[in-house]
Scaffold this active site. Structure first.
Site, PDB file in Angstrom:
ATOM      1  N   ARG A 163      -6.846  12.885   0.420  1.00 48.73           N
ATOM      2  CA  ARG A 163      -5.752  13.358   1.283  1.00 48.73           C
ATOM      3  C   ARG A 163      -4.386  12.831   0.849  1.00 48.73           C
ATOM      4  O   ARG A 163      -3.373  13.408   1.174  1.00 48.73           O
ATOM      5  CB  ARG A 163      -6.019  13.013   2.747  1.00 48.73           C
ATOM      6  CG  ARG A 163      -5.953  11.541   3.044  1.00 48.73           C
ATOM      7  CD  ARG A 163      -6.079  11.272   4.524  1.00 48.73           C
ATOM      8  NE  ARG A 163      -7.429  11.482   4.995  1.00 48.73           N
ATOM      9  CZ  ARG A 163      -7.919  10.886   6.086  1.00 48.73           C
ATOM     10  NH1 ARG A 163      -7.154  10.098   6.792  1.00 48.73           N
ATOM     11  NH2 ARG A 163      -9.152  11.077   6.457  1.00 48.73           N
TER      12      ARG A 163
ATOM     13  N   GLU B 169     -10.573  -9.410   3.038  1.00 47.00           N
ATOM     14  CA  GLU B 169      -9.334  -8.978   3.694  1.00 47.00           C
ATOM     15  C   GLU B 169      -9.663  -8.800   5.163  1.00 47.00           C
ATOM     16  O   GLU B 169     -10.483  -7.953   5.536  1.00 47.00           O
ATOM     17  CB  GLU B 169      -8.807  -7.665   3.093  1.00 47.00           C
ATOM     18  CG  GLU B 169      -7.504  -7.235   3.774  1.00 47.00           C
ATOM     19  CD  GLU B 169      -6.824  -6.042   3.101  1.00 47.00           C
ATOM     20  OE1 GLU B 169      -6.898  -5.910   1.863  1.00 47.00           O
ATOM     21  OE2 GLU B 169      -6.202  -5.254   3.839  1.00 47.00           O
TER      22      GLU B 169
ATOM     23  N   HIS C  98      -3.380  -4.290   7.663  1.00 50.62           N
ATOM     24  CA  HIS C  98      -3.481  -3.116   8.526  1.00 50.62           C
ATOM     25  C   HIS C  98      -2.641  -3.282   9.788  1.00 50.62           C
ATOM     26  O   HIS C  98      -2.850  -4.211  10.556  1.00 50.62           O
ATOM     27  CB  HIS C  98      -4.926  -2.787   8.925  1.00 50.62           C
ATOM     28  CG  HIS C  98      -5.109  -1.310   9.159  1.00 50.62           C
ATOM     29  ND1 HIS C  98      -4.609  -0.683  10.257  1.00 50.62           N
ATOM     30  CD2 HIS C  98      -5.669  -0.353   8.388  1.00 50.62           C
ATOM     31  CE1 HIS C  98      -4.885   0.611  10.173  1.00 50.62           C
ATOM     32  NE2 HIS C  98      -5.527   0.846   9.034  1.00 50.62           N
TER      33      HIS C  98
ATOM     34  N   HIS D 291      -5.466   3.708  -1.777  1.00 48.57           N
ATOM     35  CA  HIS D 291      -6.800   4.009  -1.254  1.00 48.57           C
ATOM     36  C   HIS D 291      -7.173   5.402  -1.736  1.00 48.57           C
ATOM     37  O   HIS D 291      -6.659   6.408  -1.240  1.00 48.57           O
ATOM     38  CB  HIS D 291      -6.781   3.951   0.274  1.00 48.57           C
ATOM     39  CG  HIS D 291      -8.115   4.180   0.904  1.00 48.57           C
ATOM     40  ND1 HIS D 291      -8.315   4.092   2.251  1.00 48.57           N
ATOM     41  CD2 HIS D 291      -9.332   4.497   0.378  1.00 48.57           C
ATOM     42  CE1 HIS D 291      -9.593   4.334   2.532  1.00 48.57           C
ATOM     43  NE2 HIS D 291     -10.224   4.601   1.414  1.00 48.57           N
TER      44      HIS D 291
ATOM     45  N   ARG E 269       3.495  18.859   0.878  1.00 46.16           N
ATOM     46  CA  ARG E 269       4.027  20.066   0.255  1.00 46.16           C
ATOM     47  C   ARG E 269       3.154  20.554  -0.909  1.00 46.16           C
ATOM     48  O   ARG E 269       2.986  21.740  -1.105  1.00 46.16           O
ATOM     49  CB  ARG E 269       5.455  19.775  -0.245  1.00 46.16           C
ATOM     50  CG  ARG E 269       6.097  20.836  -1.088  1.00 46.16           C
ATOM     51  CD  ARG E 269       6.319  22.157  -0.339  1.00 46.16           C
ATOM     52  NE  ARG E 269       7.172  22.032   0.810  1.00 46.16           N
ATOM     53  CZ  ARG E 269       8.492  22.283   0.800  1.00 46.16           C
ATOM     54  NH1 ARG E 269       9.085  22.651  -0.302  1.00 46.16           N
ATOM     55  NH2 ARG E 269       9.189  22.159   1.907  1.00 46.16           N
TER      56      ARG E 269
ATOM     57  N   THR F 292      -7.937   3.829   8.181  1.00 43.91           N
ATOM     58  CA  THR F 292      -9.151   3.019   8.243  1.00 43.91           C
ATOM     59  C   THR F 292      -9.227   2.310   9.598  1.00 43.91           C
ATOM     60  O   THR F 292      -8.371   1.501   9.927  1.00 43.91           O
ATOM     61  CB  THR F 292      -9.139   1.972   7.104  1.00 43.91           C
ATOM     62  OG1 THR F 292      -8.744   2.642   5.911  1.00 43.91           O
ATOM     63  CG2 THR F 292     -10.494   1.354   6.912  1.00 43.91           C
TER      64      THR F 292
ATOM     65  N   ASN G  87       0.859  -1.185   0.000  1.00 47.23           N
ATOM     66  CA  ASN G  87       0.000   0.000   0.000  1.00 47.23           C
ATOM     67  C   ASN G  87       0.898   1.238   0.000  1.00 47.23           C
ATOM     68  O   ASN G  87       1.686   1.436   0.926  1.00 47.23           O
ATOM     69  CB  ASN G  87      -0.885  -0.047   1.259  1.00 47.23           C
ATOM     70  CG  ASN G  87      -1.803   1.149   1.355  1.00 47.23           C
ATOM     71  OD1 ASN G  87      -1.393   2.281   1.126  1.00 47.23           O
ATOM     72  ND2 ASN G  87      -3.044   0.915   1.707  1.00 47.23           N
TER      73      ASN G  87
ATOM     74  N   HIS H 110       1.085   6.153   1.956  1.00 45.40           N
ATOM     75  CA  HIS H 110       1.861   7.062   2.799  1.00 45.40           C
ATOM     76  C   HIS H 110       3.145   7.545   2.153  1.00 45.40           C
ATOM     77  O   HIS H 110       3.755   8.506   2.615  1.00 45.40           O
ATOM     78  CB  HIS H 110       2.080   6.451   4.192  1.00 45.40           C
ATOM     79  CG  HIS H 110       0.762   6.352   4.886  1.00 45.40           C
ATOM     80  ND1 HIS H 110      -0.010   7.461   5.121  1.00 45.40           N
ATOM     81  CD2 HIS H 110       0.026   5.294   5.292  1.00 45.40           C
ATOM     82  CE1 HIS H 110      -1.152   7.086   5.681  1.00 45.40           C
ATOM     83  NE2 HIS H 110      -1.150   5.777   5.788  1.00 45.40           N
TER      84      HIS H 110
ATOM     85  N   GLU I 165      -8.443   0.456  -3.181  1.00 46.45           N
ATOM     86  CA  GLU I 165      -9.316   0.470  -1.997  1.00 46.45           C
ATOM     87  C   GLU I 165     -10.293   1.611  -2.167  1.00 46.45           C
ATOM     88  O   GLU I 165      -9.891   2.732  -2.530  1.00 46.45           O
ATOM     89  CB  GLU I 165      -8.491   0.708  -0.732  1.00 46.45           C
ATOM     90  CG  GLU I 165      -7.690  -0.484  -0.307  1.00 46.45           C
ATOM     91  CD  GLU I 165      -6.906  -0.186   0.976  1.00 46.45           C
ATOM     92  OE1 GLU I 165      -7.121   0.864   1.606  1.00 46.45           O
ATOM     93  OE2 GLU I 165      -6.062  -1.003   1.318  1.00 46.45           O
TER      94      GLU I 165
ATOM     95  N   ARG J  96      -9.236   8.106  -1.352  1.00 48.98           N
ATOM     96  CA  ARG J  96     -10.213   8.571  -0.361  1.00 48.98           C
ATOM     97  C   ARG J  96     -11.059   9.710  -0.915  1.00 48.98           C
ATOM     98  O   ARG J  96     -10.596  10.472  -1.756  1.00 48.98           O
ATOM     99  CB  ARG J  96      -9.490   9.071   0.894  1.00 48.98           C
ATOM    100  CG  ARG J  96      -9.069   7.962   1.827  1.00 48.98           C
ATOM    101  CD  ARG J  96      -8.418   8.549   3.059  1.00 48.98           C
ATOM    102  NE  ARG J  96      -8.191   7.516   4.051  1.00 48.98           N
ATOM    103  CZ  ARG J  96      -9.040   7.226   5.028  1.00 48.98           C
ATOM    104  NH1 ARG J  96     -10.163   7.896   5.160  1.00 48.98           N
ATOM    105  NH2 ARG J  96      -8.767   6.255   5.865  1.00 48.98           N
TER     106      ARG J  96
END
Ligand code: PXP
Length: 252
Positions: free
Chosen positions: A62, A164, A204, A56, A22, A114, A11, A14, A83, A58
């Site tokens: 974000r 999952e 997760h 993911h 930035r 999540t 994933n 991040h 996701e 969202r």
């Protein structure tokens, strides 16, 4: 007979968080100045042995942006797992991108990440509609759920091939007395899902330490791991971070 390898899905959300810290307001998310590029990161993961890439998308955008998902779709060779929340707008987006896999997750604007699995008992209709449309479009759908019998049974009833299992509670309890019961819940859930004919993925909060126990869960097909690999890669580089996790996931 040789044991089947546990696959590693990475994933990359991040990694993108760094860019968004930035360049949050940039429409176009790539170019000479807007860095780092998640597609380049995904390529490095792929070359180092990742089995799939997860993002993911969202609602509040974000981290991953729609353009990232389209660029990944066009460039990575391993499967892309999207996701997504079970909403009409995400369904429309997913059908336009056609990822290899889609994992339906709950979404709550305030959460940092999540926090729990889907509630399929309440969300049966909305989730069922998304499962049907995506499946008809050839996308392999999974449902992100807590290891609870009623949720697993409902997932089977909804006709998805994959679940999952949410390992977050286990990861949070890892250094406490709660660890063993949380592990047992996951184990019981994996056994039940397998008995119902479901493919078992999990994810997760998995890291380089708890993986040693997570990997002993029965019938694991793929683990989806993000934050810890992105964090480790800062120190070791991507190839080492990915190879080490793959090695640990498979008994190294
Ligand atoms: N699986 C799902 C469904 C997730 O929502 C996440 C986090 O976005 C992960 C796996 C990866 O979690 P982590 O970043 O803690 O490894």
């Amino acid at each position: 007979m040789a044991e089947q390898e546990i696959l590693l899905g990475i994933n990359i959300d991040h990694f993108v968080t760094v860019r968004q810290a930035r360049y949050k307001d940039y429409e176009s998310t790539y170019g000479n100045q807007v860095e780092p590029d998640p597609v380049a990161f995904a390529h490095e993961c792929e070359c180092a042995g990742a089995d799939s890439i997860t993002v993911h998308q969202r609602e509040d955008k974000r981290h991953i942006q729609p353009e990232d998902v389209r660029r990944l779709r066009a460039s990575i060779k391993i499967p892309l797992n999207l996701e997504m929340a079970a909403t009409d707008s995400m369904l429309e987006f997913a059908l336009s991108v056609k990822p290899d896999y889609a994992c339906i997750v709950p979404e709550n604007r305030q959460e940092v990440t999540t926090e729990g699995g889907l509630n399929l008992l309440e969300g049966k209709e909305s989730v069922g509609k998304v499962v049907k449309s995506l499946s008809e479009a050839g996308v392999v759908v999974s449902l992100f759920i807590d290891p609870k019998a009623d949720q697993i049974e409902m997932a089977a009833e909804l006709g998805v091939p994959v679940i999952e299992l949410h390992t977050g509670s286990y990861a949070n309890a890892y250094y406490s007395d709660g660890r063993a019961p949380e592990y047992e819940r996951l184990k019981t859930g994996a056994l039940l899902g397998h008995d119902l004919g479901l493919v078992i993925n999990a994810g997760h909060g998995i890291n380089y330490e708890n993986i040693l126990e997570v990997r002993t869960l029965p019938h694991l097909n793929e683990l989806n791991i993000g934050h810890t690999i992105v964090s480790r890669a800062l120190f070791t580089g991507v190839p080492e971070a990915v190879r080490e996790m793959r090695r640990l996931a498979n008994g190294g």
